[in-house]
Design a protein around this motif. Structure first.
Motif, PDB file in Angstrom:
ATOM      1  N   MET A  32       0.846  -1.191   0.000  1.00 23.24           N
ATOM      2  CA  MET A  32       0.000   0.000   0.000  1.00 23.24           C
ATOM      3  C   MET A  32       0.881   1.240   0.000  1.00 23.24           C
ATOM      4  O   MET A  32       2.008   1.216   0.512  1.00 23.24           O
ATOM      5  N   PHE A  33       0.357   2.311  -0.594  1.00 24.57           N
ATOM      6  CA  PHE A  33       1.144   3.509  -0.841  1.00 24.57           C
ATOM      7  C   PHE A  33       0.337   4.765  -0.514  1.00 24.57           C
ATOM      8  O   PHE A  33      -0.869   4.796  -0.680  1.00 24.57           O
ATOM      9  N   TRP A  34       1.059   5.784  -0.112  1.00 22.13           N
ATOM     10  CA  TRP A  34       0.488   7.123  -0.049  1.00 22.13           C
ATOM     11  C   TRP A  34       1.336   8.045  -0.920  1.00 22.13           C
ATOM     12  O   TRP A  34       2.560   8.133  -0.757  1.00 22.13           O
ATOM     13  N   TYR A  35       0.651   8.694  -1.871  1.00 22.93           N
ATOM     14  CA  TYR A  35       1.277   9.677  -2.738  1.00 22.93           C
ATOM     15  C   TYR A  35       0.659  11.041  -2.464  1.00 22.93           C
ATOM     16  O   TYR A  35      -0.498  11.152  -2.051  1.00 22.93           O
ATOM     17  N   ARG A  36       1.423  12.023  -2.800  1.00 23.30           N
ATOM     18  CA  ARG A  36       0.930  13.395  -2.785  1.00 23.30           C
ATOM     19  C   ARG A  36       1.053  13.928  -4.218  1.00 23.30           C
ATOM     20  O   ARG A  36       2.065  13.679  -4.893  1.00 23.30           O
ATOM     21  N   PRO A  39       0.369  20.366  -8.533  1.00 26.22           N
ATOM     22  CA  PRO A  39       0.547  20.848  -9.911  1.00 26.22           C
ATOM     23  C   PRO A  39       2.020  21.078 -10.228  1.00 26.22           C
ATOM     24  O   PRO A  39       2.750  21.700  -9.457  1.00 26.22           O
ATOM     25  N   GLY A  40       2.442  20.569 -11.362  1.00 25.02           N
ATOM     26  CA  GLY A  40       3.823  20.771 -11.790  1.00 25.02           C
ATOM     27  C   GLY A  40       4.826  19.842 -11.152  1.00 25.02           C
ATOM     28  O   GLY A  40       5.986  19.785 -11.571  1.00 25.02           O
ATOM     29  N   LEU A  41       4.402  19.109 -10.146  1.00 28.35           N
ATOM     30  CA  LEU A  41       5.328  18.207  -9.443  1.00 28.35           C
ATOM     31  C   LEU A  41       4.951  16.740  -9.618  1.00 28.35           C
ATOM     32  O   LEU A  41       5.698  15.854  -9.199  1.00 28.35           O
ATOM     33  N   GLY A  42       3.811  16.486 -10.196  1.00 30.15           N
ATOM     34  CA  GLY A  42       3.396  15.106 -10.395  1.00 30.15           C
ATOM     35  C   GLY A  42       3.082  14.410  -9.089  1.00 30.15           C
ATOM     36  O   GLY A  42       2.713  15.041  -8.098  1.00 30.15           O
ATOM     37  N   LEU A  43       3.247  13.105  -9.085  1.00 25.24           N
ATOM     38  CA  LEU A  43       2.993  12.307  -7.887  1.00 25.24           C
ATOM     39  C   LEU A  43       4.306  12.033  -7.169  1.00 25.24           C
ATOM     40  O   LEU A  43       5.277  11.603  -7.782  1.00 25.24           O
ATOM     41  N   ARG A  44       4.304  12.276  -5.887  1.00 23.00           N
ATOM     42  CA  ARG A  44       5.500  12.002  -5.081  1.00 23.00           C
ATOM     43  C   ARG A  44       5.122  11.033  -3.961  1.00 23.00           C
ATOM     44  O   ARG A  44       4.132  11.220  -3.273  1.00 23.00           O
ATOM     45  N   LEU A  45       5.963  10.039  -3.788  1.00 23.97           N
ATOM     46  CA  LEU A  45       5.689   8.990  -2.814  1.00 23.97           C
ATOM     47  C   LEU A  45       6.042   9.465  -1.418  1.00 23.97           C
ATOM     48  O   LEU A  45       7.174   9.896  -1.162  1.00 23.97           O
ATOM     49  N   ILE A  46       5.098   9.355  -0.502  1.00 22.65           N
ATOM     50  CA  ILE A  46       5.323   9.778   0.876  1.00 22.65           C
ATOM     51  C   ILE A  46       5.818   8.585   1.697  1.00 22.65           C
ATOM     52  O   ILE A  46       6.877   8.623   2.317  1.00 22.65           O
ATOM     53  N   TYR A  47       5.033   7.529   1.720  1.00 22.12           N
ATOM     54  CA  TYR A  47       5.366   6.304   2.441  1.00 22.12           C
ATOM     55  C   TYR A  47       4.775   5.124   1.697  1.00 22.12           C
ATOM     56  O   TYR A  47       3.782   5.263   0.989  1.00 22.12           O
ATOM     57  N   PHE A  48       5.376   3.973   1.867  1.00 24.07           N
ATOM     58  CA  PHE A  48       4.705   2.763   1.428  1.00 24.07           C
ATOM     59  C   PHE A  48       4.890   1.652   2.455  1.00 24.07           C
ATOM     60  O   PHE A  48       5.774   1.720   3.310  1.00 24.07           O
ATOM     61  N   SER A  49       4.026   0.666   2.348  1.00 16.33           N
ATOM     62  CA  SER A  49       4.037  -0.451   3.281  1.00 16.33           C
ATOM     63  C   SER A  49       3.909  -1.737   2.481  1.00 16.33           C
ATOM     64  O   SER A  49       3.050  -1.837   1.613  1.00 16.33           O
ATOM     65  N   TYR A  50       4.759  -2.704   2.768  1.00 12.91           N
ATOM     66  CA  TYR A  50       4.717  -3.959   2.029  1.00 12.91           C
ATOM     67  C   TYR A  50       4.176  -5.111   2.870  1.00 12.91           C
ATOM     68  O   TYR A  50       4.162  -6.256   2.435  1.00 12.91           O
ATOM     69  N   ASP A  51       3.756  -4.786   4.079  1.00 13.60           N
ATOM     70  CA  ASP A  51       3.159  -5.810   4.922  1.00 13.60           C
ATOM     71  C   ASP A  51       2.596  -5.119   6.164  1.00 13.60           C
ATOM     72  O   ASP A  51       2.938  -3.963   6.454  1.00 13.60           O
ATOM     73  N   VAL A  52       1.782  -5.848   6.886  1.00  9.97           N
ATOM     74  CA  VAL A  52       1.229  -5.292   8.126  1.00  9.97           C
ATOM     75  C   VAL A  52       2.377  -4.883   9.049  1.00  9.97           C
ATOM     76  O   VAL A  52       3.367  -5.605   9.199  1.00  9.97           O
ATOM     77  N   LYS A  53       2.238  -3.723   9.625  1.00  8.17           N
ATOM     78  CA  LYS A  53       3.195  -3.133  10.550  1.00  8.17           C
ATOM     79  C   LYS A  53       4.547  -2.806   9.921  1.00  8.17           C
ATOM     80  O   LYS A  53       5.472  -2.384  10.608  1.00  8.17           O
ATOM     81  N   MET A  54       4.682  -2.986   8.630  1.00 11.78           N
ATOM     82  CA  MET A  54       5.934  -2.642   7.943  1.00 11.78           C
ATOM     83  C   MET A  54       5.719  -1.359   7.157  1.00 11.78           C
ATOM     84  O   MET A  54       4.661  -1.155   6.553  1.00 11.78           O
ATOM     85  N   GLU A  56       8.026   1.911   4.883  1.00 13.41           N
ATOM     86  CA  GLU A  56       9.281   2.491   4.419  1.00 13.41           C
ATOM     87  C   GLU A  56       9.025   3.897   3.940  1.00 13.41           C
ATOM     88  O   GLU A  56       7.970   4.194   3.367  1.00 13.41           O
ATOM     89  N   LYS A  57       9.986   4.753   4.159  1.00 15.29           N
ATOM     90  CA  LYS A  57       9.860   6.132   3.707  1.00 15.29           C
ATOM     91  C   LYS A  57       9.960   6.198   2.196  1.00 15.29           C
ATOM     92  O   LYS A  57      10.704   5.453   1.567  1.00 15.29           O
ATOM     93  N   GLY A  58       9.182   7.108   1.655  1.00 14.80           N
ATOM     94  CA  GLY A  58       9.280   7.391   0.239  1.00 14.80           C
ATOM     95  C   GLY A  58      10.192   8.585   0.011  1.00 14.80           C
ATOM     96  O   GLY A  58      11.168   8.781   0.730  1.00 14.80           O
ATOM     97  N   ASP A  59       9.822   9.409  -0.959  1.00 20.00           N
ATOM     98  CA  ASP A  59      10.674  10.541  -1.312  1.00 20.00           C
ATOM     99  C   ASP A  59      10.461  11.767  -0.425  1.00 20.00           C
ATOM    100  O   ASP A  59      11.367  12.588  -0.274  1.00 20.00           O
ATOM    101  N   ILE A  60       9.264  11.903   0.133  1.00 23.67           N
ATOM    102  CA  ILE A  60       8.954  13.113   0.918  1.00 23.67           C
ATOM    103  C   ILE A  60       8.252  12.764   2.225  1.00 23.67           C
ATOM    104  O   ILE A  60       7.124  13.168   2.472  1.00 23.67           O
ATOM    105  N   PRO A  61       8.887  12.028   3.130  1.00 27.97           N
ATOM    106  CA  PRO A  61       8.214  11.595   4.356  1.00 27.97           C
ATOM    107  C   PRO A  61       8.123  12.647   5.459  1.00 27.97           C
ATOM    108  O   PRO A  61       7.364  12.478   6.420  1.00 27.97           O
ATOM    109  N   GLU A  62       8.865  13.732   5.308  1.00 31.83           N
ATOM    110  CA  GLU A  62       8.936  14.715   6.402  1.00 31.83           C
ATOM    111  C   GLU A  62       7.567  15.311   6.679  1.00 31.83           C
ATOM    112  O   GLU A  62       6.868  15.760   5.770  1.00 31.83           O
ATOM    113  N   GLY A  63       7.205  15.306   7.954  1.00 30.05           N
ATOM    114  CA  GLY A  63       5.924  15.871   8.368  1.00 30.05           C
ATOM    115  C   GLY A  63       4.780  14.879   8.341  1.00 30.05           C
ATOM    116  O   GLY A  63       3.647  15.222   8.688  1.00 30.05           O
TER     117      GLY A  63
END
Lengths: 115, 114
Positions: A32-36, A39-54, A56-63
């Protein structure tokens, strides 16, 4: 049919508030993934998870932080919302199987405005 | 980091014409995908092409991939007003394992005039 559901379509929050964006998928997907999207920046990956309780940080996890207590649910948390977090947030999921992992399924998006 | 870059950023054509969008990327990939996004909605998967493929068709869509140039193109033939949307390329980098993690470009906005 595949379904990724984001609980809130439109939200308005105040600066400093804690914000929860919820996402549920009904496909038994491992990833599962969260993107932000801005405009002009496209989709940027914030965080993703590859399993329950797992997670990983994406490209813009701050905040941001995330929670994955159950396989079908992936939550995005803004600990203290700021105006520069005004954006459209997209949740997505995919299978980790060899044949299925290549396609990501998206929710309809959550428009967050921080005032 | 953004890997895919689409060109043009915006495209306006008449119904019935063909629309061509290009995507360039930087690193080695397992596959390249194209997604479509209607205004204010989520993205929908259109087509996937693997790194060992050169061309793929799906209905009115034709995708090509040139790994030596690190580029791909999406051709929509006989366009319709309903094709009006933003189109994104996304790459699955080598080494991304089974996470399905993709890197998206900034998108091409297509307007098809009736």
């Amino acid at each position: 049919d595949v379904k990724v559901t984001q609980s809130s379509r439109y939200l308005v929050k105040r600066t400093g508030e804690k914000v929860f964006l919820e996402c549920v998928q009904d496909m038994d997907h491992e990833n599962m993934f969260w993107y932000r999207q801005d405009p002009g920046l496209g989709l940027r990956l914030i965080y993703f998870s590859y399993d329950v309780k797992m997670k990983e940080k994406g490209d813009i996890p701050e905040g941001y932080s995330v929670s994955r207590e159950k396989k079908e649910r992936f939550s995005l948390i803004l600990e203290s919302a700021s105006t520069n977090q005004t954006s459209m947030y997209l949740c997505a999921s995919s299978s980790s199987s060899t044949g299925g992992r290549d396609t990501i399924y998206f929710g309809e998006g959550s428009w967050l405005t921080v005032v | 980091s953004q890997q895919g870059e689409e060109d043009p950023q915006a495209l306006s054509i008449q119904e019935g014409e063909n629309a061509t969008m290009n995507c360039s990327y930087k690193t080695s990939i397992n596959n390249l995908q194209w997604y479509r996004q209607n205004s204010g909605r989520g993205l929908v998967h259109l087509i996937l092409i693997r790194s060992n493929e050169r061309e793929k068709h799906s209905g009115r869509l034709r995708v090509t991939l040139d790994t030596s140039k690190k580029s791909s193109s999406l051709l929509i033939t006989a366009s319709r007003a309903a094709d009006t949307a933003s189109y994104f390329c996304a790459t699955g980098p080598k080494g991304s394992g089974n996470t399905g993690k993709l890197i998206f470009g900034q998108g091409t906005t297509l307007q098809v005039k009736p």
